[in-house]
Write a protein that holds these residues in place. Structure first.
Motif, short mmCIF file in Angstrom:
data_model
loop_
_atom_site.label_atom_id
_atom_site.label_comp_id
_atom_site.label_asym_id
_atom_site.label_seq_id
_atom_site.Cartn_x
_atom_site.Cartn_y
_atom_site.Cartn_z
N ALA A 1 0.81 -1.22 0.00
CA ALA A 1 0.00 0.00 0.00
C ALA A 1 0.84 1.27 0.00
N PHE A 2 2.02 1.22 0.62
CA PHE A 2 2.82 2.43 0.75
C PHE A 2 3.60 2.77 -0.53
N LEU A 3 3.40 1.95 -1.57
CA LEU A 3 3.93 2.30 -2.89
C LEU A 3 3.05 3.37 -3.55
N ILE A 4 1.85 3.55 -3.02
CA ILE A 4 0.92 4.54 -3.57
C ILE A 4 1.29 5.92 -3.05
N THR A 5 1.34 6.89 -3.91
CA THR A 5 1.72 8.25 -3.55
C THR A 5 0.83 8.81 -2.45
N LYS A 6 1.45 9.38 -1.42
CA LYS A 6 0.78 10.03 -0.29
C LYS A 6 -0.04 9.07 0.58
N SER A 7 0.16 7.76 0.39
CA SER A 7 -0.55 6.79 1.22
C SER A 7 -0.14 6.90 2.68
N GLY A 8 1.16 7.23 2.93
CA GLY A 8 1.64 7.37 4.30
C GLY A 8 0.92 8.49 5.03
N ASP A 9 0.66 9.60 4.34
CA ASP A 9 -0.06 10.72 4.94
C ASP A 9 -1.47 10.29 5.34
N LYS A 10 -2.13 9.57 4.44
CA LYS A 10 -3.51 9.16 4.71
C LYS A 10 -3.60 8.19 5.87
N VAL A 11 -2.69 7.22 5.91
CA VAL A 11 -2.71 6.22 6.98
C VAL A 11 -2.34 6.85 8.32
N SER A 12 -1.34 7.72 8.31
CA SER A 12 -0.94 8.41 9.55
C SER A 12 -2.10 9.21 10.13
N SER A 13 -2.80 9.94 9.26
CA SER A 13 -3.93 10.74 9.70
C SER A 13 -5.05 9.85 10.23
N LEU A 14 -5.32 8.76 9.55
CA LEU A 14 -6.37 7.83 9.97
C LEU A 14 -6.09 7.24 11.35
N LEU A 15 -4.83 6.84 11.57
CA LEU A 15 -4.46 6.18 12.82
C LEU A 15 -4.11 7.17 13.93
N GLY A 16 -4.00 8.44 13.58
CA GLY A 16 -3.66 9.45 14.57
C GLY A 16 -2.23 9.35 15.06
N ILE A 17 -1.32 9.03 14.13
CA ILE A 17 0.10 8.90 14.48
C ILE A 17 0.91 9.79 13.55
N SER A 18 2.16 10.06 13.92
CA SER A 18 3.04 10.86 13.07
C SER A 18 3.66 9.99 11.98
N LYS A 19 4.23 10.64 10.96
CA LYS A 19 4.91 9.89 9.91
C LYS A 19 6.09 9.13 10.48
N PHE A 20 6.79 9.72 11.46
CA PHE A 20 7.93 9.04 12.08
C PHE A 20 7.45 7.75 12.76
N THR A 21 6.33 7.83 13.47
CA THR A 21 5.77 6.66 14.13
C THR A 21 5.35 5.61 13.10
N LEU A 22 4.77 6.08 12.01
CA LEU A 22 4.37 5.16 10.93
C LEU A 22 5.57 4.36 10.45
N TYR A 23 6.69 5.05 10.19
CA TYR A 23 7.87 4.35 9.69
C TYR A 23 8.43 3.38 10.73
N SER A 24 8.33 3.74 11.99
CA SER A 24 8.81 2.84 13.04
C SER A 24 7.94 1.59 13.12
N TYR A 25 6.63 1.76 12.90
CA TYR A 25 5.73 0.59 12.88
C TYR A 25 6.03 -0.31 11.69
N MET A 26 6.39 0.30 10.56
CA MET A 26 6.74 -0.49 9.38
C MET A 26 7.98 -1.31 9.64
N ASP A 27 8.94 -0.75 10.37
CA ASP A 27 10.20 -1.44 10.65
C ASP A 27 10.02 -2.61 11.60
N LYS A 28 8.93 -2.61 12.36
CA LYS A 28 8.69 -3.70 13.31
C LYS A 28 8.38 -5.01 12.61
N GLY A 29 8.04 -4.90 11.33
CA GLY A 29 7.76 -6.12 10.58
C GLY A 29 9.01 -6.88 10.20
#
Length: 215
Positions: free
Chosen positions: A187-215
């Motif tokens: 999903a994150f190959l889609i342009t600006k998908s990170g912004d949409k997911v961060s806003s939806l989950l109420g987290i920052s982009k930095f937090t989003l990337y840290s969650y991605m790294d947990k995988g």
């Protein structure tokens, strides 16, 4: 001249002519920089209501985000259209001389009428004991999308459904599960998908990337 693409178009046209208007054949070009327009050729696009220049399906994003060596053709699985018709689909991965996947060749055959006929016939020939023991099919056909925004919305819905609770009630672990599901689905190959997911989950982009790294 792209001989490989020309050959795929020739095969697509032949298959569509052989199996008729219920058989859609789609070619996705993974060498294109503009992912929003991955479909470069389509026969019988009325089956899924798609056209040349439309965006990728979920299988395209999954391909782009996966190890090419671990990707294999997917044959005879179910998908569904916006209006609820059921398709029997097969996806073939076309590689270049280096083993890189450069095209996706998809066949989607509308079996809705055949399923309806099968149900009618089964109702006539089934006995009571057979009806009671019959198991419901577990296959959940994946929806065919027309553009990347629709595809992203579908993947987000799937991720939330996997957690099983609304975003407002999600814990940190739940949100990690959502992010990792989306990441694995490409999903994150889609342009600006990170912004949409961060806003939806109420987290920052930095937090989003840290969650991605947990995988």
């Amino acid at each position: 001249m792209n001989r490989k693409l020309d050959f795929l178009k020739q095969v697509a046209h032949g298959l569509a002519a052989q199996f008729g208007s219920s058989c859609e054949v789609v070619i996705h070009d993974l060498t294109k920089k503009d992912l929003d327009k991955s479909i470069v050729y389509i026969e019988n696009g009325q089956v899924s209501n798609r056209h040349t220049g439309d965006g990728p399906s979920g299988i395209v994003l999954e391909t782009l985000s996966s190890d090419p060596e671990k990707i294999h053709d997917k044959l005879a699985y179910l998908t569904r259209t916006d209006d609820g018709r059921i398709l029997k689909s097969s996806t073939l991965y076309i590689r270049d001389e280096n083993g890189k996947i450069v095209y996706i060749f998809s066949i989607n055959y509308d079996i809705t009428a055949l399923l309806a006929a099968e149900t009618s016939i089964r109702g006539l020939i089934n006995t009571e004991s057979e009806s009671e023991s019959e198991e419901k099919p577990s296959d959940q056909p994946q929806k065919i999308t027309h553009n990347v925004n629709e595809l992203l919305d579908m993947l987000i819905d799937q991720a939330i459904a996997k957690v099983g609770k609304p975003v407002a009630l999600m814990t940190k672990d739940d949100k990690v599960t959502v992010v990792q599901y989306l990441n694995n689905a490409g999903a994150f190959l889609i342009t600006k998908s990170g912004d949409k997911v961060s806003s939806l989950l109420g987290i920052s982009k930095f937090t989003l990337y840290s969650y991605m790294d947990k995988g």
